[in-house]
Design an enzyme around this catalytic site. Structure first.
Site, mmCIF file in Angstrom:
data_model
loop_
_atom_site.group_PDB
_atom_site.id
_atom_site.type_symbol
_atom_site.label_atom_id
_atom_site.label_comp_id
_atom_site.label_asym_id
_atom_site.label_seq_id
_atom_site.Cartn_x
_atom_site.Cartn_y
_atom_site.Cartn_z
ATOM 1 N N ASP A 7 -4.991 49.384 12.386
ATOM 2 C CA ASP A 7 -5.188 48.215 11.541
ATOM 3 C C ASP A 7 -6.554 48.251 10.853
ATOM 4 O O ASP A 7 -6.693 47.805 9.717
ATOM 5 C CB ASP A 7 -5.054 46.942 12.366
ATOM 6 N N ALA A 45 -5.802 38.332 14.783
ATOM 7 C CA ALA A 45 -6.988 39.153 15.031
ATOM 8 C C ALA A 45 -8.054 38.323 15.755
ATOM 9 O O ALA A 45 -7.783 37.735 16.794
ATOM 10 C CB ALA A 45 -7.493 39.719 13.699
#
Length: 298
Positions: free
Chosen positions: A73, A189
């Site tokens: 990511d 996140a």
């Protein structure tokens, strides 16, 4: 159907045997599909590509019709900022740990990309953030982010004092370690570790999540996606505060600086293989549920 005849490849910036093997396999596949292939500088060096096959992000935006990201990511966040403002779609091959944004495994390069190159894909827009830091001395500092913009303390063990304004209206003052302003993409996140809610990527919303606030009443707040958020650092804390975009770009603050955060113009386009389902990704990555659904259980 889009014609992805020119493909840019952006890979992990640290060389590993797994990354080099995946890039080698990807290059062989794209050449076999008669695609024109270009690389960012780290990937080009890793594969020993000639100079004419290595492009800076600005040139890749002009010359390519698709960007394939090889990494986790974090690599995709780097690529998203580099391609911000363009309409260039991104697709990810996962060499990371979680992989919320990169969903083709290295062992499925051929089958996954075959479908995408043939037009069998799901295209998903993801909004980005634009952060501007005014410093009272000319041109402001600016950056973009796909996940989040974080105003945070550094180089100190004490909390900082912040004021938050939304569309010019004072919302609150807080003592904390900082504040996270997140897109729906970034809700899985840093905002997640701050007890923020998970937002579906299609929602037109932004999250404000305090980091270790001193008062229990200071809770995460979801606001409209069109909101303009202003963060002011109070007192003499400016020298101990930084602004981070996706945890990869850092801006410093000076006295009387203001941090303005709003949705960036234009959305990032992510491509997924057909059958992609956001809730399946959440269930797999976050370890939700120990069994598949069964009508006999309810």
């Amino acid at each position: 159907m889009r014609e992805f005849d020119s493909v840019g490849v952006i890979g992990k910036r640290n060389e590993t045997p797994e990354c080099k093997a995946t890039l080698t396999r990807l290059l062989a596949y794209l050449v076999s599909r008669q695609r024109e292939v270009y690389f960012d500088a780290p990937s080009g060096r890793m594969l020993g590509q000639p100079r004419e096959r290595v492009l800076a992000p600005e040139a890749m935006r002009e010359r390519c019709s698709l960007v394939i990201v090889v990494g986790g990511d974090g690599t995709l966040l780097h690529a998203a900022r580099a391609m911000a403002g363009s309409k260039l779609p991104l697709v990810g091959i996962n060499l990371g740990r979680l992989g919320f944004l990169v969903d083709i495994s290295p062992g499925e390069i051929e089958s996954g990309l075959d479908a995408i190159l043939s037009g069998e894909y799901t295209e998903e827009p993801r909004c980005m953030l634009a952060a501007t830091v005014t410093n009272g001395r000319g041109r402001p500092d600016a950056c973009v982010a796909l996940n989040d913009v974080v105003v945070y303390k550094w180089n100190t063990a004490r909390m900082i004092d912040l004021e938050t304004y939304i569309d010019g209206t004072f919302v609150n003052a807080q003592r904390s370690d900082g504040i996270i302003v997140s897109t729906p993409t970034g809700s899985t996140a840093y905002a997640l570790s701050g007890d923020g809610p998970l937002l579906h990527p299609s929602l037109d919303a932004l999250l404000l999540v305090p980091i270790c606030p001193h008062t229990l009443s200071n809770r995460p707040l979801a606001v409209g996606g069109g909101s303009r958020i202003e963060i002011r650092v109070c007192g003499l804390d400016h020298g101990n505060v930084r602004v981070a975009c996706d945890g990869q770009t850092n801006l410093s603050l000076e006295r009387d600086s203001r941090v303005y955060i709003e949705k960036a113009a234009g959305a990032l386009s992510l491509l997924h293989p057909k059958g992609y389902e956001y809730y399946e990704i959440l269930r797999a990555k976050l370890g939700w549920g120990g069994h598949l659904p069964s009508s006999s259980r309810c």
